[in-house]
Design an enzyme around this catalytic site. Structure first.
Site, PDB file in Angstrom:
ATOM      1  N   LYS A  44     -19.865  -8.485 -11.211  1.00 32.28           N
ATOM      2  CA  LYS A  44     -19.837  -7.758  -9.933  1.00 32.28           C
ATOM      3  C   LYS A  44     -20.855  -6.631  -9.893  1.00 32.28           C
ATOM      4  O   LYS A  44     -21.650  -6.520  -8.955  1.00 32.28           O
ATOM      5  CB  LYS A  44     -18.426  -7.215  -9.683  1.00 32.28           C
ATOM      6  CG  LYS A  44     -18.286  -6.329  -8.459  1.00 32.28           C
ATOM      7  CD  LYS A  44     -18.681  -7.063  -7.192  1.00 32.28           C
ATOM      8  CE  LYS A  44     -18.828  -6.107  -6.021  1.00 32.28           C
ATOM      9  NZ  LYS A  44     -17.616  -5.863  -5.317  1.00 32.28           N
ATOM     10  N   CYS A  87     -19.967   0.483  -1.439  1.00 33.25           N
ATOM     11  CA  CYS A  87     -20.162  -0.308  -2.666  1.00 33.25           C
ATOM     12  C   CYS A  87     -21.476  -0.040  -3.376  1.00 33.25           C
ATOM     13  O   CYS A  87     -21.489   0.511  -4.465  1.00 33.25           O
ATOM     14  CB  CYS A  87     -20.028  -1.797  -2.346  1.00 33.25           C
ATOM     15  SG  CYS A  87     -18.367  -2.231  -1.835  1.00 33.25           S
ATOM     16  N   PHE A 146     -16.723 -10.454  -3.941  1.00 31.67           N
ATOM     17  CA  PHE A 146     -18.109 -10.247  -3.515  1.00 31.67           C
ATOM     18  C   PHE A 146     -18.225 -10.095  -2.002  1.00 31.67           C
ATOM     19  O   PHE A 146     -19.309 -10.211  -1.445  1.00 31.67           O
ATOM     20  CB  PHE A 146     -18.983 -11.420  -3.976  1.00 31.67           C
ATOM     21  CG  PHE A 146     -18.932 -11.643  -5.467  1.00 31.67           C
ATOM     22  CD1 PHE A 146     -19.620 -10.797  -6.328  1.00 31.67           C
ATOM     23  CD2 PHE A 146     -18.179 -12.680  -6.016  1.00 31.67           C
ATOM     24  CE1 PHE A 146     -19.570 -10.984  -7.702  1.00 31.67           C
ATOM     25  CE2 PHE A 146     -18.123 -12.882  -7.385  1.00 31.67           C
ATOM     26  CZ  PHE A 146     -18.817 -12.035  -8.236  1.00 31.67           C
ATOM     27  N   GLY A 155     -26.392   1.903   2.023  1.00 33.04           N
ATOM     28  CA  GLY A 155     -25.302   2.870   1.968  1.00 33.04           C
ATOM     29  C   GLY A 155     -24.018   2.089   1.822  1.00 33.04           C
ATOM     30  O   GLY A 155     -24.016   0.959   1.329  1.00 33.04           O
ATOM     31  N   ASN A 160     -24.365  -6.296  -7.563  1.00 30.31           N
ATOM     32  CA  ASN A 160     -24.682  -5.189  -6.659  1.00 30.31           C
ATOM     33  C   ASN A 160     -25.914  -4.420  -7.122  1.00 30.31           C
ATOM     34  O   ASN A 160     -26.700  -3.943  -6.303  1.00 30.31           O
ATOM     35  CB  ASN A 160     -23.472  -4.269  -6.486  1.00 30.31           C
ATOM     36  CG  ASN A 160     -22.498  -4.823  -5.454  1.00 30.31           C
ATOM     37  OD1 ASN A 160     -22.787  -5.837  -4.818  1.00 30.31           O
ATOM     38  ND2 ASN A 160     -21.365  -4.177  -5.285  1.00 30.31           N
ATOM     39  N   PHE A 181     -32.120  -9.576   1.730  1.00 28.83           N
ATOM     40  CA  PHE A 181     -32.084  -8.240   1.102  1.00 28.83           C
ATOM     41  C   PHE A 181     -33.485  -7.727   0.802  1.00 28.83           C
ATOM     42  O   PHE A 181     -33.703  -6.967  -0.126  1.00 28.83           O
ATOM     43  CB  PHE A 181     -31.172  -8.229  -0.137  1.00 28.83           C
ATOM     44  CG  PHE A 181     -29.764  -7.961   0.266  1.00 28.83           C
ATOM     45  CD1 PHE A 181     -29.058  -8.884   1.004  1.00 28.83           C
ATOM     46  CD2 PHE A 181     -29.154  -6.748  -0.028  1.00 28.83           C
ATOM     47  CE1 PHE A 181     -27.778  -8.629   1.446  1.00 28.83           C
ATOM     48  CE2 PHE A 181     -27.864  -6.482   0.409  1.00 28.83           C
ATOM     49  CZ  PHE A 181     -27.177  -7.420   1.140  1.00 28.83           C
ATOM     50  N   ASP A 216       0.860  -1.190   0.000  1.00 19.18           N
ATOM     51  CA  ASP A 216       0.000   0.000   0.000  1.00 19.18           C
ATOM     52  C   ASP A 216       0.889   1.229   0.000  1.00 19.18           C
ATOM     53  O   ASP A 216       2.014   1.194   0.501  1.00 19.18           O
ATOM     54  CB  ASP A 216      -0.901  -0.008   1.243  1.00 19.18           C
ATOM     55  CG  ASP A 216      -2.154   0.834   1.032  1.00 19.18           C
ATOM     56  OD1 ASP A 216      -3.247   0.257   0.937  1.00 19.18           O
ATOM     57  OD2 ASP A 216      -2.039   2.071   0.943  1.00 19.18           O
ATOM     58  N   LYS A 270     -22.257   3.650  -4.905  1.00 20.50           N
ATOM     59  CA  LYS A 270     -21.359   4.124  -5.976  1.00 20.50           C
ATOM     60  C   LYS A 270     -21.319   3.126  -7.141  1.00 20.50           C
ATOM     61  O   LYS A 270     -21.122   3.532  -8.291  1.00 20.50           O
ATOM     62  CB  LYS A 270     -19.957   4.447  -5.432  1.00 20.50           C
ATOM     63  CG  LYS A 270     -19.157   3.290  -4.881  1.00 20.50           C
ATOM     64  CD  LYS A 270     -18.082   2.791  -5.817  1.00 20.50           C
ATOM     65  CE  LYS A 270     -17.252   1.728  -5.132  1.00 20.50           C
ATOM     66  NZ  LYS A 270     -16.578   0.824  -6.034  1.00 20.50           N
TER      67      LYS A 270
HETATM   68  C1  UDX Z   1     -22.118  -5.205  -0.639  1.00 18.85           C
HETATM   69  C2  UDX Z   1     -22.411  -6.571  -1.281  1.00 18.85           C
HETATM   70  O1  UDX Z   1     -23.285  -7.320  -0.420  1.00 18.85           O
HETATM   71  C3  UDX Z   1     -21.119  -7.336  -1.486  1.00 18.85           C
HETATM   72  O2  UDX Z   1     -21.379  -8.554  -2.134  1.00 18.85           O
HETATM   73  C4  UDX Z   1     -20.191  -6.485  -2.337  1.00 18.85           C
HETATM   74  O3  UDX Z   1     -18.951  -7.140  -2.497  1.00 18.85           O
HETATM   75  C5  UDX Z   1     -19.959  -5.127  -1.688  1.00 18.85           C
HETATM   76  O4  UDX Z   1     -21.211  -4.486  -1.464  1.00 18.85           O
HETATM   77  P1  UDX Z   1     -21.518  -4.314   1.812  1.00 18.85           P
HETATM   78  O5  UDX Z   1     -21.415  -2.961   1.219  1.00 18.85           O
HETATM   79  O6  UDX Z   1     -20.483  -4.788   2.772  1.00 18.85           O
HETATM   80  O7  UDX Z   1     -21.556  -5.428   0.661  1.00 18.85           O
HETATM   81  O8  UDX Z   1     -22.920  -4.344   2.576  1.00 18.85           O
HETATM   82  P2  UDX Z   1     -24.237  -5.215   2.552  1.00 18.85           P
HETATM   83  O9  UDX Z   1     -24.226  -6.160   3.666  1.00 18.85           O
HETATM   84  O10 UDX Z   1     -24.522  -5.750   1.203  1.00 18.85           O
HETATM   85  O11 UDX Z   1     -25.313  -4.060   2.881  1.00 18.85           O
HETATM   86  C6  UDX Z   1     -25.437  -2.944   2.027  1.00 18.85           C
HETATM   87  C7  UDX Z   1     -26.441  -1.957   2.548  1.00 18.85           C
HETATM   88  O12 UDX Z   1     -27.757  -2.426   2.345  1.00 18.85           O
HETATM   89  C8  UDX Z   1     -26.334  -1.630   4.030  1.00 18.85           C
HETATM   90  O13 UDX Z   1     -26.466  -0.227   4.206  1.00 18.85           O
HETATM   91  C9  UDX Z   1     -27.514  -2.348   4.633  1.00 18.85           C
HETATM   92  O14 UDX Z   1     -27.980  -1.694   5.796  1.00 18.85           O
HETATM   93  C10 UDX Z   1     -28.526  -2.274   3.515  1.00 18.85           C
HETATM   94  N1  UDX Z   1     -29.547  -3.334   3.532  1.00 18.85           N
HETATM   95  C11 UDX Z   1     -29.179  -4.640   3.388  1.00 18.85           C
HETATM   96  C12 UDX Z   1     -30.885  -3.011   3.651  1.00 18.85           C
HETATM   97  O15 UDX Z   1     -31.246  -1.830   3.767  1.00 18.85           O
HETATM   98  N2  UDX Z   1     -31.821  -4.010   3.634  1.00 18.85           N
HETATM   99  C13 UDX Z   1     -31.487  -5.313   3.495  1.00 18.85           C
HETATM  100  O16 UDX Z   1     -32.385  -6.152   3.482  1.00 18.85           O
HETATM  101  C14 UDX Z   1     -30.120  -5.638   3.372  1.00 18.85           C
END
Ligand code: UDX
Length: 443
Positions: A214, A270, A159, A267, A218, A259, A36, A273
């Site tokens: 990917k 990932c 992922f 938020g 998302n 989900f 890094d 954006k």
């Molecule tokens: C996500 C993808 O899940 C992952 O596969 C990818 O590699 C990166 O982006 P991450 O950003 O770590 O991972 O969070 P994730 O657990 O997916 O949650 C994303 C957002 O969705 C969170 O803000 C969470 O609060 C929200 N969420 C999730 C909901 O509002 N409702 C749900 O049912 C699930």
């Protein structure tokens, strides 16, 4: 006893993705060098400290540092002298002035590494990039590396979910490798051998399909969340209950319950954006209409923040000016200290800008939140955050908040009013203890 592997791996970028990937590759038995440009990150990781909150990662890190399989450096030349395989794991944030991805860190890693590659090498991209980036990078390596076309490039999207990073890296639900090079495929099969042996699907595609997997994944996840949040809007209009609706939908296994959690929405570093960068790329490719629905997915997600603020404002008589507000949660999701595009802090900051005195508590994200939002007040316990509050907002569903005692909090607030932005509490329980309870999408 971990079986020793002969491939030597360099991981470029040691953020959430790279640090986890480096430690987990060492855990699989490979010799790994994490690289890094940020000396403080390298110092921290070298001394066995993870510079962010990721459950379980520190154990894997310290175990593999101690075993001598894992080291960290800021020196690309050292990486080039050491490695056979390079993983690109640097960040691809949103550009400040547009929806598109900012590729400066990917470009910097490629431009620094390429001139140092004098031996045949394999470079695997893991960062989330706009489709077409891998082909461009391949050409850059061929042009800039002394080894020329003996540098072979593949793309294997990552992922992992933050807060489940170690588990998702060691036991991914699939491994996707985009490449047209037999050597790249062979190297990825070797690295993934223990996972393939356990039956984890290993899919080989072309470069552009792998890049798309990917962002498509998302985009689908974001769409699913915004779908149920759109249903919550409709429920609010007719007095229906989105939690019951979601449960009833989830029993159809074509839909499923994951989900489908209604609330303040998504938020993090990932989903927001990535859907924006995907739209921007579709525009460049002349297929903008194909993804125009993602604009609505984003808009639904933003409207949940506004709705949460409206509910809270309604509870205190129509104005935040001069009022005291307690906020539970700052991280974008529980079990994380990541505040990138955090719905919780967005809501808290907006309420603050409308004249309220807002105090925020989060079990892990306080330090990051303080740095980014100096205008807010921060408390070191849940009780301190809600002291004298005229309304409390639960905005990140940490276990500590889910199990909060309504009587304990009821003793310190000015008024027993709570907005449950994550549908994390039992409404009957809180109402039975004298609270005015409001949630998104529920009567
Ligand atoms: C996500 C993808 O899940 C992952 O596969 C990818 O590699 C990166 O982006 P991450 O950003 O770590 O991972 O969070 P994730 O657990 O997916 O949650 C994303 C957002 O969705 C969170 O803000 C969470 O609060 C929200 N969420 C999730 C909901 O509002 N409702 C749900 O049912 C699930």
């Amino acid at each position: 006893m971990v079986e020793k592997q002969h491939l030597r791996i360099a991981v470029l970028g040691t953020g959430y993705l790279g640090a986890t990937h480096a430690a987990c590759m060492a855990e699989l038995g490979f010799e790994v060098l994490g690289v890094d440009v940020d000396q403080s990150k390298i110092d921290s990781l070298s001394s066995g400290r993870v510079p962010f909150y990721e459950p379980g990662l520190e154990d894997v890190l310290t175990r593999n540092l101690a075993a001598g399989r894992l080291r960290f450096t800021t020196d690309y030349a050292q990486a080039a002298a050491f490695a056979d395989v390079y993983f690109i794991c640097v960040g691809t944030p949103q550009q400040a002035t547009s929806n598109a991805a900012d590729l400066r860190y990917v470009d910097a890693a490629v431009e620094t590494l390429a001139p140092l590659l004098t031996r045949p090498s394999v470079v695997i991209g893991k960062s989330t990039v706009p489709v077409g980036t891998a082909a461009r990078i391949t050409a850059q390596f061929h042009a800039l590396s002394p080894a020329g076309e003996a540098v072979e490039v593949g793309w294997s999207p990552e992922f992992l979910r933050e807060s489940h990073g170690v588990e998702d890296t060691l036991n991914p639900n699939r491994i996707v490798v985009g490449t047209d090079s037999p050597r790249v495929e062979q190297v990825m099969r070797e690295i993934s051998a223990s996972q393939i042996a356990r039956g984890i699907p290993f899919l080989v595609t072309d470069l552009q399909t792998a890049e798309l997997v990917k962002v498509a994944a998302n985009a689908f996840l974001a769409t699913k969340i915004s779908f149920i949040n759109a249903m919550a809007e409709v429920c609010e209009a007719v007095g229906a209950d989105v939690i019951q609706l979601a449960e009833a939908l989830s029993h159809d296994d074509r839909i499923g319950g994951k989900f489908l959690g209604p609330g303040l929405g998504f938020g993090g570093g990932c989903l927001p954006k990535d859907i924006r960068a995907f739209m921007a790329r579709a525009d460049e490719l002349g297929v903008e209409p194909a993804l125009s629905f993602l604009r609505e997915v984003d808009a639904i997600n933003q409207r949940r923040r506004a709705r949460t603020i409206d509910i809270a404002r309604g509870l205190i008589g129509g104005s935040f000016a001069g009022r005291t507000v307690g906020v539970l949660g700052a991280a974008f999701k529980p079990n994380s200290d990541d505040i990138r595009d955090s719905p919780a802090l967005d809501v808290a900051a907006t309420i603050g800008s409308l004249g309220a005195r807002v105090t925020v508590y989060d079990p892990e994200a306080l330090e990051n939140a303080k740095r980014a939002y100096p205008q807010l007040n921060f408390a070191h316990t849940m009780v301190e955050a809600v002291r004298d509050a005229e309304v409390v907002l639960l905005l990140t569903e940490w276990a500590e908040f889910r199990s909060a005692d309504p009587d304990e909090l009821g003793k310190v607030v000015a008024e027993k009013r709570i907005v449950d932005g994550r549908n994390a509490l039992d409404p009957d329980h809180w109402r039975a203890h004298g609270w005015t309870y409001r949630a998104l999408g529920r009567p």
